[in-house]
Enzyme design. Structure first.
Site, PDB file in Angstrom:
ATOM      1  N   LYS A  68     -50.922  -2.542 -21.909  1.00  0.00           N
ATOM      2  CA  LYS A  68     -50.215  -1.753 -22.855  1.00  0.00           C
ATOM      3  C   LYS A  68     -50.663  -0.326 -22.999  1.00  0.00           C
ATOM      4  CE  LYS A  68     -48.675  -5.879 -25.398  1.00  0.00           C
ATOM      5  NZ  LYS A  68     -48.772  -6.454 -26.835  1.00  0.00           N
ATOM      6  N   ASP A 105     -43.917  -4.600 -30.885  1.00  0.00           N
ATOM      7  CA  ASP A 105     -44.899  -5.664 -31.444  1.00  0.00           C
ATOM      8  C   ASP A 105     -44.857  -5.108 -33.051  1.00  0.00           C
ATOM      9  OD1 ASP A 105     -45.545  -6.996 -29.340  1.00  0.00           O
ATOM     10  OD2 ASP A 105     -47.232  -5.573 -28.800  1.00  0.00           O
TER      11      ASP A 105
END
Length: 265
Positions: A68, A105
Site C-alpha cells: 500500500k 479503506d
C-alpha cells in the site's frame, strides 16, 4: 470481445476474497468481458509489474499487504486522503497510462458503520496503516473525539500529530471501538492478552469494528456479540471498500448486497 481487466496486488494474495466479490458484481450488472484476478507480486517486482498493467488491458487494481505504501509512491497523482493517510489501496489506470491512487479503506470504514460517526466518540486500537485510515476517516466525518491507543506510545503520538485525535494510555469508554491491530489474525483464543481491555469492558462500547477477518469470527468479535455489542467485521469493510473501487472503475453503482454475499460465501 475485448476484456476489461482488474485485479488485486499482494504478497501473498491467494487468501483474498476480492475476485469472487467483484466477479459476482460484474455478473449481476451484466458487465460482460470484465475480469478480476489475483496478482501475486513480490515487493521487488511491484513497481515494474504495476507499470505494465495498463498495457495488458487493466483498468484498475486493488492493493493489499505489503504494497500500500509503494502504490502511493509510484502513482502519478493521488487523492488528498491517500496522501494524508500515506497509503493507497486502489489504483486506476488512465488511457494515457497515468496511474491514479486512492484510499478506499477510509470511506469503506465509515460506510460500514451502523450510523454516521459525526458527533460520536471513538477509540482506535493500534497505530499502523489501517489505524491511519481509520483515524483520518473518523476525523474527516466529524467524530467528536478520536482516541488512539498503541502499545508503543510514540507511534500513536506521531499518528495523532499528523492526522488528528489524541493519545490515551488505556482503553476508555466510547461509542465506537475499532481494532486495527493484527490481534486475532492468527486465530488466537485470547485477544485480551494483547489489548488494553477484557471481556467485561466491552459493554462500555456501542459498537466494535473488527478490522481483522477470516473464515470465522474473531474471538474479540464473538466476545462483543456475547456482551450484546453491535459488531462490524472485517468482511463488511472489505465489501465497502471494494464497492468504492468498483464504482470508480465501472462508473456504475455497486451491487453491495451481491458483493457481500459473495465475500461471505
Amino acid at each position: 470481445m475485448c476484456s476489461t481487466r482488474c485485479g488485486v496486488l499482494g504478497w501473498p494474495v491467494r487468501h483474498s476474497r476480492s475476485p469472487g466479490m467483484h466477479e459476482a458484481a460484474y455478473a449481476a450488472l451484466g458487465l460482460d468481458g470484465w475480469q478480476y484476478q489475483l496478482l501475486p507480486v513480490p515487493p521487488e517486482l511491484f513497481d515494474e509489474t504495476v507499470r505494465a498493467l495498463p498495457g495488458a488491458g487493466f483498468t484498475g487494481a486493488n492493493v493489499t499487504i505489503p504494497h500500500k505504501h509503494a502504490a502511493l509512491a509510484l502513482a502519478d497523482d493521488a487523492t488528498a486522503s491517500a496522501r494524508a493517510i500515506g497509503a493507497a489501496n486502489t489504483l486506476t489506470f488512465g488511457a494515457d497510462g497515468r496511474i491514479h491512487a486512492d484510499n478506499t479503506d477510509a470511506p469503506g470504514i465509515v460506510d460500514a458503520l451502523p450510523a454516521p460517526p459525526a458527533g460520536q466518540t471513538a477509540l482506535v486500537l493500534g497505530a499502523g496503516g489501517t489505524a491511519r485510515a481509520a483515524v483520518w476517516a473518523l476525523c474527516d466525518a466529524g467524530a467528536a473525539d478520536v482516541m488512539v491507543w498503541n502499545r508503543t506510545r510514540e507511534r500513536a503520538e506521531q499518528l495523532t500529530a499528523e492526522l488528528g485525535g489524541r493519545v490515551v494510555e488505556e482503553a476508555v469508554a466510547a461509542d465506537l471501538v475499532l481494532n486495527t491491530t493484527s490481534v486475532g489474525l492468527d486465530g488466537a483464543a485470547d485477544p485480551f492478552a494483547h489489548l488494553p481491555l477484557d471481556a467485561g469492558d466491552l459493554g462500555r462500547y456501542g459498537c466494535l469494528v473488527e478490522l481483522v477477518y477470516g473464515a470465522r469470527p474473531t474471538a474479540l468479535a464473538a466476545a462483543a456479540r456475547t456482551a450484546g455489542v453491535a459488531v462490524v467485521d472485517g468482511l463488511e469493510i472489505l465489501v465497502r471498500q471494494g464497492a468504492r473501487s468498483f464504482e470508480r472503475w465501472t462508473g456504475r453503482a455497486a451491487p453491495v448486497d451481491v458483493m457481500r454475499a459473495a465475500a461471505r460465501g
